[in-house]
Design a protein around this motif. Sequence first.
Motif, PDB file in Angstrom:
ATOM      1  N   GLU A 138       0.847  -1.187   0.000  1.00  0.00           N
ATOM      2  CA  GLU A 138       0.000   0.000   0.000  1.00  0.00           C
ATOM      3  C   GLU A 138       0.882   1.236   0.000  1.00  0.00           C
ATOM      4  OE1 GLU A 138      -2.385  -0.304   3.504  1.00  0.00           O
ATOM      5  OE2 GLU A 138      -3.639  -1.884   2.663  1.00  0.00           O
ATOM      6  N   GLU A 139       0.435   2.245  -0.718  1.00  0.00           N
ATOM      7  CA  GLU A 139       1.143   3.523  -0.773  1.00  0.00           C
ATOM      8  C   GLU A 139       0.120   4.619  -0.503  1.00  0.00           C
ATOM      9  OE1 GLU A 139       4.278   5.743  -3.776  1.00  0.00           O
ATOM     10  OE2 GLU A 139       2.878   4.285  -4.601  1.00  0.00           O
ATOM     11  N   LYS A 140       0.493   5.587   0.343  1.00  0.00           N
ATOM     12  CA  LYS A 140      -0.444   6.641   0.703  1.00  0.00           C
ATOM     13  C   LYS A 140       0.132   8.012   0.371  1.00  0.00           C
ATOM     14  CE  LYS A 140      -2.573   3.981   4.395  1.00  0.00           C
ATOM     15  NZ  LYS A 140      -2.920   3.933   5.814  1.00  0.00           N
ATOM     16  N   PHE A 141      -0.726   8.848  -0.218  1.00  0.00           N
ATOM     17  CA  PHE A 141      -0.391  10.225  -0.543  1.00  0.00           C
ATOM     18  C   PHE A 141      -1.388  11.145   0.147  1.00  0.00           C
ATOM     19  CE2 PHE A 141       1.542   8.014  -4.069  1.00  0.00           C
ATOM     20  CZ  PHE A 141       2.677   8.748  -4.341  1.00  0.00           C
ATOM     21  N   PHE A 142      -0.911  12.294   0.593  1.00  0.00           N
ATOM     22  CA  PHE A 142      -1.826  13.317   1.084  1.00  0.00           C
ATOM     23  C   PHE A 142      -2.166  14.204  -0.103  1.00  0.00           C
ATOM     24  CE2 PHE A 142      -3.184  17.333   2.757  1.00  0.00           C
ATOM     25  CZ  PHE A 142      -4.112  16.929   3.694  1.00  0.00           C
ATOM     26  N   LEU A 143      -3.456  14.365  -0.383  1.00  0.00           N
ATOM     27  CA  LEU A 143      -3.924  15.236  -1.465  1.00  0.00           C
ATOM     28  C   LEU A 143      -4.505  16.501  -0.858  1.00  0.00           C
ATOM     29  CD1 LEU A 143      -5.933  12.742  -3.718  1.00  0.00           C
ATOM     30  CD2 LEU A 143      -3.523  13.325  -3.855  1.00  0.00           C
ATOM     31  N   SER A 144      -4.263  17.624  -1.516  1.00  0.00           N
ATOM     32  CA  SER A 144      -4.824  18.884  -1.045  1.00  0.00           C
ATOM     33  C   SER A 144      -6.262  19.070  -1.507  1.00  0.00           C
ATOM     34  CB  SER A 144      -3.972  20.043  -1.555  1.00  0.00           C
ATOM     35  OG  SER A 144      -4.011  20.075  -2.974  1.00  0.00           O
ATOM     36  N   GLY A 145      -6.737  18.185  -2.336  1.00  0.00           N
ATOM     37  CA  GLY A 145      -8.058  18.296  -2.951  1.00  0.00           C
ATOM     38  C   GLY A 145      -7.888  18.179  -4.447  1.00  0.00           C
ATOM     39  N   GLY A 146      -8.962  18.211  -5.176  1.00  0.00           N
ATOM     40  CA  GLY A 146      -8.884  18.125  -6.633  1.00  0.00           C
ATOM     41  C   GLY A 146     -10.104  17.427  -7.199  1.00  0.00           C
ATOM     42  N   PHE A 147      -9.877  16.675  -8.278  1.00  0.00           N
ATOM     43  CA  PHE A 147     -10.963  15.960  -8.941  1.00  0.00           C
ATOM     44  C   PHE A 147     -10.481  14.598  -9.408  1.00  0.00           C
ATOM     45  CE2 PHE A 147     -12.335  20.315  -9.247  1.00  0.00           C
ATOM     46  CZ  PHE A 147     -13.701  20.226  -9.012  1.00  0.00           C
ATOM     47  N   ALA A 148     -11.398  13.632  -9.409  1.00  0.00           N
ATOM     48  CA  ALA A 148     -11.138  12.308  -9.968  1.00  0.00           C
ATOM     49  C   ALA A 148     -12.100  12.101 -11.121  1.00  0.00           C
ATOM     50  CB  ALA A 148     -11.344  11.223  -8.908  1.00  0.00           C
ATOM     51  N   PHE A 149     -11.562  11.684 -12.248  1.00  0.00           N
ATOM     52  CA  PHE A 149     -12.352  11.401 -13.435  1.00  0.00           C
ATOM     53  C   PHE A 149     -12.300   9.892 -13.663  1.00  0.00           C
ATOM     54  CE2 PHE A 149     -10.617  15.631 -13.706  1.00  0.00           C
ATOM     55  CZ  PHE A 149     -11.710  16.392 -14.061  1.00  0.00           C
ATOM     56  N   ILE A 150     -13.419   9.231 -13.421  1.00  0.00           N
ATOM     57  CA  ILE A 150     -13.498   7.776 -13.547  1.00  0.00           C
ATOM     58  C   ILE A 150     -14.239   7.484 -14.844  1.00  0.00           C
ATOM     59  CG2 ILE A 150     -14.266   5.645 -12.454  1.00  0.00           C
ATOM     60  CD1 ILE A 150     -14.278   7.408  -9.793  1.00  0.00           C
ATOM     61  N   ASN A 151     -13.555   6.814 -15.766  1.00  0.00           N
ATOM     62  CA  ASN A 151     -14.052   6.632 -17.124  1.00  0.00           C
ATOM     63  C   ASN A 151     -14.572   5.217 -17.363  1.00  0.00           C
ATOM     64  OD1 ASN A 151     -13.123   9.301 -17.922  1.00  0.00           O
ATOM     65  ND2 ASN A 151     -11.085   8.431 -17.665  1.00  0.00           N
ATOM     66  N   PRO A 152     -15.440   5.049 -18.359  1.00  0.00           N
ATOM     67  CA  PRO A 152     -16.001   3.725 -18.633  1.00  0.00           C
ATOM     68  C   PRO A 152     -14.975   2.722 -19.172  1.00  0.00           C
ATOM     69  CG  PRO A 152     -16.952   5.381 -20.108  1.00  0.00           C
ATOM     70  CD  PRO A 152     -16.055   6.090 -19.163  1.00  0.00           C
ATOM     71  N   ASP A 153     -13.798   3.187 -19.607  1.00  0.00           N
ATOM     72  CA  ASP A 153     -12.778   2.285 -20.145  1.00  0.00           C
ATOM     73  C   ASP A 153     -11.804   1.791 -19.067  1.00  0.00           C
ATOM     74  OD1 ASP A 153     -11.366   4.609 -19.692  1.00  0.00           O
ATOM     75  OD2 ASP A 153     -10.462   4.694 -21.679  1.00  0.00           O
ATOM     76  N   ASN A 154     -12.239   1.827 -17.794  1.00  0.00           N
ATOM     77  CA  ASN A 154     -11.443   1.360 -16.654  1.00  0.00           C
ATOM     78  C   ASN A 154     -10.185   2.182 -16.421  1.00  0.00           C
ATOM     79  OD1 ASN A 154     -13.182  -0.781 -15.837  1.00  0.00           O
ATOM     80  ND2 ASN A 154     -12.478  -1.919 -17.624  1.00  0.00           N
TER      81      ASN A 154
END
Length: 170
Positions: free
Chosen positions: A93-109
């Motif tokens: 497992e690897e963990k990152f701290f994100l300041s915020g943002g957006f995730a784009f989850i697409n139908p092509d996996n």
Amino acid sequence: MFRTVFTRSSTLLNNKTAFVASGKRFYADAVKSEDLLTFSLVLPHQTIYKDKKAPLITLPGAKGVFGVAKDHIPKIAELKPGVMQINHEDGKEEKFFLSGGFAFINPDNTCYVNAIEAFPIEQLDQEAVKKGLAQYTQAYNDATEETAKAVALIGLESYQQMAYACGVSV
């Protein structure tokens, strides 16, 4: 351990959407390369991962923490400050701290995670987090104007999440 995949039927029954189990099962101990999500973690100044394969990533969504795996429903999700966890193929497992943002989850996996800042949680300085948390708590308590209170709240929430990520008690 298994999960059953549900598919949405295009048939509407009495104005309700019918959900039908497809009967397809996935076993946790039998992850193959075709069962992996392809994701990228991109910042304005750097690409941390590009087209990386992983069985699961966990993201700090604005409406709560959620996991993304292959065959996830397509969506665009706002991310809040918090921890992104990557479960790699080898079980690490690897963990990152994100300041915020957006995730784009697409139908092509594929999944594209765009953040302003991201860094491994091991790089968080506990003393700096404690100091920032105290500073923004004081700023929030002292703020009298709505704008100042809102700015302080953003900083306070960010430092609270950093404190949680690196194990500092709030």
